[in-house]
Design an enzyme around this catalytic site. Structure first.
Site, PDB file in Angstrom:
ATOM      1  N   CYS A 188     -47.511 -85.070 112.935  1.00 39.24           N
ATOM      2  CA  CYS A 188     -47.344 -84.791 114.367  1.00 39.24           C
ATOM      3  C   CYS A 188     -46.962 -86.022 115.191  1.00 39.24           C
ATOM      4  CB  CYS A 188     -48.624 -84.159 114.890  1.00 39.24           C
ATOM      5  SG  CYS A 188     -49.151 -82.791 113.844  1.00 39.24           S
ATOM      6  N   ASN A 197     -47.070 -74.575 116.447  1.00 43.57           N
ATOM      7  CA  ASN A 197     -47.094 -76.010 116.191  1.00 43.57           C
ATOM      8  C   ASN A 197     -46.138 -76.307 115.032  1.00 43.57           C
ATOM      9  OD1 ASN A 197     -47.729 -78.540 115.115  1.00 43.57           O
ATOM     10  ND2 ASN A 197     -49.913 -78.354 115.515  1.00 43.57           N
ATOM     11  N   HIS A 203     -47.108 -83.866 121.696  1.00 41.63           N
ATOM     12  CA  HIS A 203     -47.006 -83.026 120.501  1.00 41.63           C
ATOM     13  C   HIS A 203     -47.594 -81.657 120.838  1.00 41.63           C
ATOM     14  CE1 HIS A 203     -47.714 -81.177 116.733  1.00 41.63           C
ATOM     15  NE2 HIS A 203     -49.018 -81.381 116.752  1.00 41.63           N
TER      16      HIS A 203
END
Lengths: 78, 324
Positions: free
Chosen positions: B115, B280, B250
């Site tokens: 990430c 995500n 993120h």
């Protein structure tokens, strides 16, 4: 934070009815105490109690009362 | 002096979609509203059985090429950030060079970060360009985490989606100031066990890679680290929150992002969240969000945009880009 208010927050983040939690409930026996609820609880502890609760402390909590007592103790320790 | 700048971004998401409705059918005690309310995600795109990171990466890069942003023959470095490469070896970036018809004189390199990967990749691209090693870096972030996920693990299945983003980082000697940077980096390998795929590596090579995430530990790491990282970034860039036009973190999950935004006191209108439709996507999440913000008219030319990445490793980083 008073215990009643704490319980109300917990009920909201676990998506259970108001008044459903009293304190002696065993966390592992409640399906609403799932991964989403645990993370929501950590966010609540951080925002409303100013407590960054270590996961090791969280894992020691067996009941709703344990959660309240641990959060209160950590809050008092600053 | 040559300065590197982000010239354009595009992204690709696999066709197959898993909606909250699909998940709620599989996990009856999780309602659609609960999943949406706690994660901010409505659907995620999942790569097909034979669709790998390089396929998503090529599709994302082709979109940049088709838009006329760059031509393959002008690319002199391919940088791929992925934790789900096609193979252990060869390097997936080498495969991309061939598939995209980029000249054989180009350099190609995979980097393995999650990430925080977009920040680190921009740092590498800037270094390559500003030291004269490359002029146009095609920086791609591509992940197929779904291939690591146990279908029974609803907590991670809900959050992660597959996707790829391609960013053209180009050098220019006509700029008055740097357009990427400064950078803040951070690493704490003591958290390695909390987001990990053990299987398939050399230390634990039983078959069937499986993603393990200790959500509460990751959440606590984020609460500890991101405010500090942001503070350090603001000090290093000599900016205040008011000087930044847009913050793009993120895109971990909406609940976490809202909590962080509130904690570090960033106004809602300056904080972009755009993960509803794809979840995500790990290192692709920041560039996908940037492209979305651009398409929604939320980024003007010359805008100062703060990027913050954090997660698996633990690893984190922040940087500033000036939109061109």
């Amino acid at each position: 934070m008073a215990k009643n208010e704490f319980l109300h927050h917990l009920e909201d983040l676990m998506n259970v009815s108001r008044g459903e939690l009293r304190g002696p409930e065993t966390l592992s026996e409640m399906s609403a105490w799932d991964s989403l609820a645990i993370v929501s609880f950590l966010a609540f502890a951080d925002k409303d109690l100013g407590v960054n609760m270590p996961v090791s402390e969280l894992e020691k909590c067996r009941t709703v009362d344990d959660l309240y007592e641990t959060a209160t103790r950590l809050q008092q320790q600053g | 002096m040559i300065y590197a700048a982000v010239r354009a971004i595009d992204y690709y998401l696999p066709e197959r979609v898993v909606t909250n409705d699909d998940l709620a059918r599989e996990y009856p005690d999780w309602t659609i509203d609960k999943i949406k309310g706690k994660t901010g995600i409505e659907r995620r795109h999942i790569a097909g059985a034979h669709e790998c990171s390089s396929d998503l990466a090529v599709a994302a890069a082709q979109k940049l090429i088709e838009r006329g942003v760059c031509r393959p023959e002008e690319i002199d470095y391919v940088l791929l950030c992925t934790q789900s490469p096609d193979y252990f070896l060869p390097t997936t970036a080498c495969i991309l060079q061939h598939k995209l018809k980029i000249p054989t004189r180009a350099g190609a390199l995979d980097m393995n970060l999650g990430c925080s990967g977009y920040i680190y990749g921009l740092g590498l691209a800037k270094g390559l360009i500003e030291t004269g090693q490359a002029r146009q870096v095609l920086f791609i972030t591509a992940e197929t985490y779904s291939k690591f996920i146990d279908p029974a693990d609803r907590s991670v299945r809900t959050i992660f989606g597959d996707g790829a983003a391609a960013t053209l980082v180009r050098g220019s000697d006509g700029m008055a100031a740097e357009a990427i940077g400064p950078f803040v980096y951070g690493t704490d390998g003591s958290g390695a066990e909390n987001l990990i795929v053990r299987q398939g590596g050399m230390r634990a090579h039983e078959s069937g890679p499986k993603l393990y995430m200790n959500g509460p530990e990751i959440f606590n790491f984020t609460l500890r680290t991101v405010p500090r990282c942001l503070q350090e970034f603001l000090e290093r860039s000599e900016k205040r929150v008011e000087d930044i036009d847009l913050f793009v973190f993120h895109q971990a999950n909406k609940y976490m992002l809202e909590h962080l935004r509130d904690k570090v006191k960033i106004p809602r209108e300056k904080f972009f969240i755009g993960m509803e439709s794809f979840g995500n996507t790990v290192s692709a999440s920041i560039p996908i969000a940037l492209r979305q913000a651009e398409m929604q008219g939320k980024i003007a030319a010359g805008a100062n945009i703060a990027l913050v990445g954090f997660g698996v490793g633990y690893s984190w980083g922040a940087t500033l880009i000036r939109w061109s």
